[in-house]
Design an enzyme around this catalytic site. Structure first.
Site, PDB file in Angstrom:
ATOM      1  N   MET A   1       0.900  -1.106  -0.030  1.00 18.32           N
ATOM      2  CA  MET A   1       0.049   0.139   0.079  1.00 18.32           C
ATOM      3  C   MET A   1       0.989   1.290   0.085  1.00 18.32           C
ATOM      4  O   MET A   1       0.655   2.115  -0.978  1.00 18.32           O
ATOM      5  CB  MET A   1      -1.116   0.004   1.160  1.00 18.32           C
ATOM      6  CG  MET A   1      -2.068  -0.802   1.237  1.00 18.32           C
ATOM      7  SD  MET A   1      -3.287  -0.359  -0.098  1.00 18.32           S
ATOM      8  CE  MET A   1      -4.161   1.138   0.776  1.00 18.32           C
ATOM      9  N   GLY A   2       1.809   1.203   1.075  1.00 22.39           N
ATOM     10  CA  GLY A   2       2.643   2.453   0.995  1.00 22.39           C
ATOM     11  C   GLY A   2       3.384   2.586  -0.115  1.00 22.39           C
ATOM     12  O   GLY A   2       3.574   3.790  -0.874  1.00 22.39           O
TER      13      GLY A   2
ATOM     14  N   SER B   1      -9.553   4.017   0.950  1.00 23.53           N
ATOM     15  CA  SER B   1     -10.175   2.619   0.337  1.00 23.53           C
ATOM     16  C   SER B   1      -9.785   2.534  -1.054  1.00 23.53           C
ATOM     17  O   SER B   1      -9.779   3.563  -1.891  1.00 23.53           O
ATOM     18  CB  SER B   1     -11.555   2.841   0.628  1.00 23.53           C
ATOM     19  OG  SER B   1     -12.140   1.841   0.156  1.00 23.53           O
TER      20      SER B   1
ATOM     21  N   LYS C   1     -14.098   6.492   7.288  1.00 22.84           N
ATOM     22  CA  LYS C   1     -13.513   5.127   6.823  1.00 22.84           C
ATOM     23  C   LYS C   1     -14.098   4.110   7.506  1.00 22.84           C
ATOM     24  O   LYS C   1     -14.354   3.060   6.962  1.00 22.84           O
ATOM     25  CB  LYS C   1     -11.834   5.288   7.076  1.00 22.84           C
ATOM     26  CG  LYS C   1     -11.241   3.872   6.519  1.00 22.84           C
ATOM     27  CD  LYS C   1     -11.522   3.802   5.086  1.00 22.84           C
ATOM     28  CE  LYS C   1     -11.255   2.137   4.555  1.00 22.84           C
ATOM     29  NZ  LYS C   1      -9.860   1.808   4.926  1.00 22.84           N
TER      30      LYS C   1
ATOM     31  N   HIS D   1     -17.611   3.503   6.412  1.00 21.41           N
ATOM     32  CA  HIS D   1     -17.242   2.920   4.851  1.00 21.41           C
ATOM     33  C   HIS D   1     -17.074   1.469   5.188  1.00 21.41           C
ATOM     34  O   HIS D   1     -17.782   0.741   4.466  1.00 21.41           O
ATOM     35  CB  HIS D   1     -16.210   3.472   4.375  1.00 21.41           C
ATOM     36  CG  HIS D   1     -15.713   2.658   3.244  1.00 21.41           C
ATOM     37  ND1 HIS D   1     -15.056   1.621   2.983  1.00 21.41           N
ATOM     38  CD2 HIS D   1     -15.813   2.970   1.570  1.00 21.41           C
ATOM     39  CE1 HIS D   1     -14.836   1.163   1.841  1.00 21.41           C
ATOM     40  NE2 HIS D   1     -15.196   2.183   1.092  1.00 21.41           N
ATOM     41  N   ASN D   2     -16.139   1.046   6.056  1.00 20.20           N
ATOM     42  CA  ASN D   2     -15.868  -0.375   6.082  1.00 20.20           C
ATOM     43  C   ASN D   2     -17.327  -1.130   6.899  1.00 20.20           C
ATOM     44  O   ASN D   2     -17.431  -2.287   6.478  1.00 20.20           O
ATOM     45  CB  ASN D   2     -14.826  -0.536   6.972  1.00 20.20           C
ATOM     46  CG  ASN D   2     -13.457  -0.054   6.365  1.00 20.20           C
ATOM     47  OD1 ASN D   2     -13.579   0.203   5.319  1.00 20.20           O
ATOM     48  ND2 ASN D   2     -12.311  -0.641   6.844  1.00 20.20           N
TER      49      ASN D   2
ATOM     50  N   GLU E   1     -19.508  -1.741   4.123  1.00 22.72           N
ATOM     51  CA  GLU E   1     -18.812  -2.809   3.166  1.00 22.72           C
ATOM     52  C   GLU E   1     -19.326  -4.167   3.690  1.00 22.72           C
ATOM     53  O   GLU E   1     -19.642  -4.948   3.126  1.00 22.72           O
ATOM     54  CB  GLU E   1     -17.318  -2.630   3.288  1.00 22.72           C
ATOM     55  CG  GLU E   1     -16.608  -3.531   2.397  1.00 22.72           C
ATOM     56  CD  GLU E   1     -14.874  -3.418   2.595  1.00 22.72           C
ATOM     57  OE1 GLU E   1     -14.525  -4.159   2.912  1.00 22.72           O
ATOM     58  OE2 GLU E   1     -14.802  -2.237   2.214  1.00 22.72           O
ATOM     59  N   TYR E   2     -19.189  -4.325   5.118  1.00 24.49           N
ATOM     60  CA  TYR E   2     -19.273  -5.359   5.678  1.00 24.49           C
ATOM     61  C   TYR E   2     -20.732  -6.061   5.401  1.00 24.49           C
ATOM     62  O   TYR E   2     -21.090  -7.300   4.941  1.00 24.49           O
ATOM     63  CB  TYR E   2     -19.543  -5.337   7.227  1.00 24.49           C
ATOM     64  CG  TYR E   2     -18.059  -5.757   7.788  1.00 24.49           C
ATOM     65  CD1 TYR E   2     -18.021  -6.923   8.623  1.00 24.49           C
ATOM     66  CD2 TYR E   2     -16.904  -5.100   7.444  1.00 24.49           C
ATOM     67  CE1 TYR E   2     -16.727  -7.219   9.548  1.00 24.49           C
ATOM     68  CE2 TYR E   2     -15.536  -5.581   8.161  1.00 24.49           C
ATOM     69  CZ  TYR E   2     -15.631  -6.346   9.180  1.00 24.49           C
ATOM     70  OH  TYR E   2     -14.244  -6.765   9.704  1.00 24.49           O
TER      71      TYR E   2
END
Length: 474
Positions: free
Chosen positions: A16-17, A130, A184, A187-188, A191-192
């Site tokens: 990711m980084g 995300s 966030k 958001h998650n 998403e779940y």
């Protein structure tokens, strides 16, 4: 020591980084990277095609290579590691430097860090990202929160690297304090719930409808061309045509039926209880993942279930598919309604000053829950920024009312044929409860006053009251 002074720093050069650094580099920003792992440092240095990246494994050299006041992004695992990195950086920084946590930290940890570092003259921001590895590389949805002065210093970079929808960047200021990480988390949680609804859709179509993997692919693929168009529906369709690498058929049939979680869904459920915002679809999704993990117990328990009592009639596939599509679309709306209502409540409780229309607009692209539906959701909140619940918006009220009829039919099938559908059920119960003028909570008030003298409120006059109930049963 590097001679070049870099615009930004990145601590944590995992996938990711590294991908986010490359994204920033593509957009013309110079970036210094830091990681303790020499292999990750060498990998990033080998990817410097624009001559504007340099990676270090010496934190002093890394910090000295940054333009002042410095802006340092962190992409490291949430928890103690974030604090360890902050403590390592602090002696090397100066007033007005910014540290930005781009991981999935709990919002309360973020607020604690904001308050502590402000006392030392440093800015700290929580920034939700995300879109996974691909999003980080080519354009994620980015949710920054914190002090507005610090945000204004990085906003042009975020606009450049974020996903775009109609040339609009999928990033914007989420609000004060820990708002970025709170958004966030929501958001998650959404998403779940969406993933659980898709799993239940798969369950009834496969077990009751008898659809093959090819038919499942075709069904989800056709839905993705209509009002259910979304990233999650798109990848669900693709899953059913992925061959097993060992040549045994389709991979989906060889994946264990146990799901895992990293905590953000549970965090949302926990805080929903704290701020008293009902999110039954997200709660059901978290619970069902936990239930799925009880595989050994479920295998034993299944032996006690007499399936001979469940007599199935042959389904009409076309009718079932139409009903399930309507139930899924309706439940998607109800799920977004729950998540955004909680976000509104949290904004008030924590004084974030979050604009819900802005949140919906930046979720239209880049993120995991991106969907065509979010265009209408954005418009609904732009029309009425005080909209109490998405289901009340003119864009959705009639759709949910009509769709609830199909949702009831699908749930009846689930009950009849012993197919668990907690996500669909939670959505319908939320809908029925929200639109009920009367609920039986008066009995709960009476019970509480009976056994604990907790008092109750009346319908005919103001105040709280207590009754000496008939205690003879004791």
């Amino acid at each position: 020591m590097s001679e070049q002074q870099y615009n930004y720093g990145m601590v944590g050069l995992g996938t990711m980084g590294c991908n986010l650094v490359l994204n920033m580099s593509d957009k013309g920003f110079s970036v210094a990277g830091y990681d303790k792992d020499p292999k990750k440092v060498d990998t990033l240095n080998g990817l410097d095609v624009h001559n504007n990246i340099e990676a270090f494994n010496d934190i002093h050299a890394f910090v000295q290579a940054l333009q002042t006041p410095r802006t340092i992004l962190l992409l490291v695992p949430a928890g103690p590691i974030v604090d360890a990195v902050i403590n390592e950086l602090k002696p090397l920084l100066q007033a007005e430097d910014i540290i930005i946590d781009c991981g999935n930290s709990h919002f309360t940890d973020t607020q604690t860090r904001i308050d502590a570092l402000a006392k030392e003259g440093l800015h700290f921001m929580g920034l939700g990202v995300s879109g996974g590895e691909t999003g980080a590389r080519f354009g994620p949805s980015i949710m920054p929160g914190g002090d507005l002065k610090a945000y204004n210093r990085i906003s042009s970079m975020l606009d450049a690297v974020a996903a775009k929808v109609n040339d609009e960047p999928c990033t914007a200021y989420m609000g004060k304090g820990a708002a970025g990480h709170y958004v966030k988390m929501v958001h998650n949680g959404i998403e779940y719930a969406l993933m659980q609804l898709l799993a239940e859709t798969y369950h009834i179509l496969k077990v009751h409808g008898g659809l093959t993997n090819e038919e499942l692919h075709d069904t989800f693929d056709s839905w993705n061309k209509g009002r259910l168009q979304s990233f999650l529906v798109e990848i669900t369709a693709a899953v059913f045509t992925q061959p097993d690498e060992e040549g045994k058929g389709m991979l989906i049939d060889f994946i264990a039926d146990t799901a895992h979680q990293k905590g953000t869904g549970a965090w949302m459920s926990q805080d929903a209880m704290r701020i008293q915002s009902p999110i039954p679809a997200i709660d059901a999704a978290v619970t069902q993942r936990i239930l799925s993990s009880l595989k050994q117990q479920r295998v034993v328990a299944a032996r006690f279930f007499n399936k001979e009592n469940v007599v199935e009639a042959a389904p009409n596939k076309e009718t079932l598919i139409l009903d399930v599509e309507a139930a899924l679309y309706t439940s998607f709306i109800i799920t977004y309604a729950q998540g955004l209502a909680m976000l509104q409540q949290a904004s008030t409780t924590y004084k974030y000053e979050t604009d819900i229309a802005v949140v919906a607009s930046i979720w239209r692209g880049g993120c995991i829950i991106r969907a065509a539906l979010l265009k209408e959701i954005t418009e609904a909140f732009r029309k009425d920024d005080k909209l109490a619940n998405l289901m009340l918006a003119e864009e959705f009220s009639e759709q949910v009312k009509t769709g609830s009829i199909a949702l009831r039919r699908v749930l009846q099938k689930g009950l009849q044929y012993a197919i668990p559908m907690p996500g669909f059920s939670a959505c319908l119960n939320y809908y029925d409860s929200y639109f009920s003028e009367w609920l039986p909570a008066n009995l709960i008030q009476a019970q509480r006053d009976f056994f604990g003298a907790h008092t109750y409120e009346r319908t005919d006059k103001e105040g709280t009251f207590h009754t000496n109930w008939n205690q003879t049963i004791y």
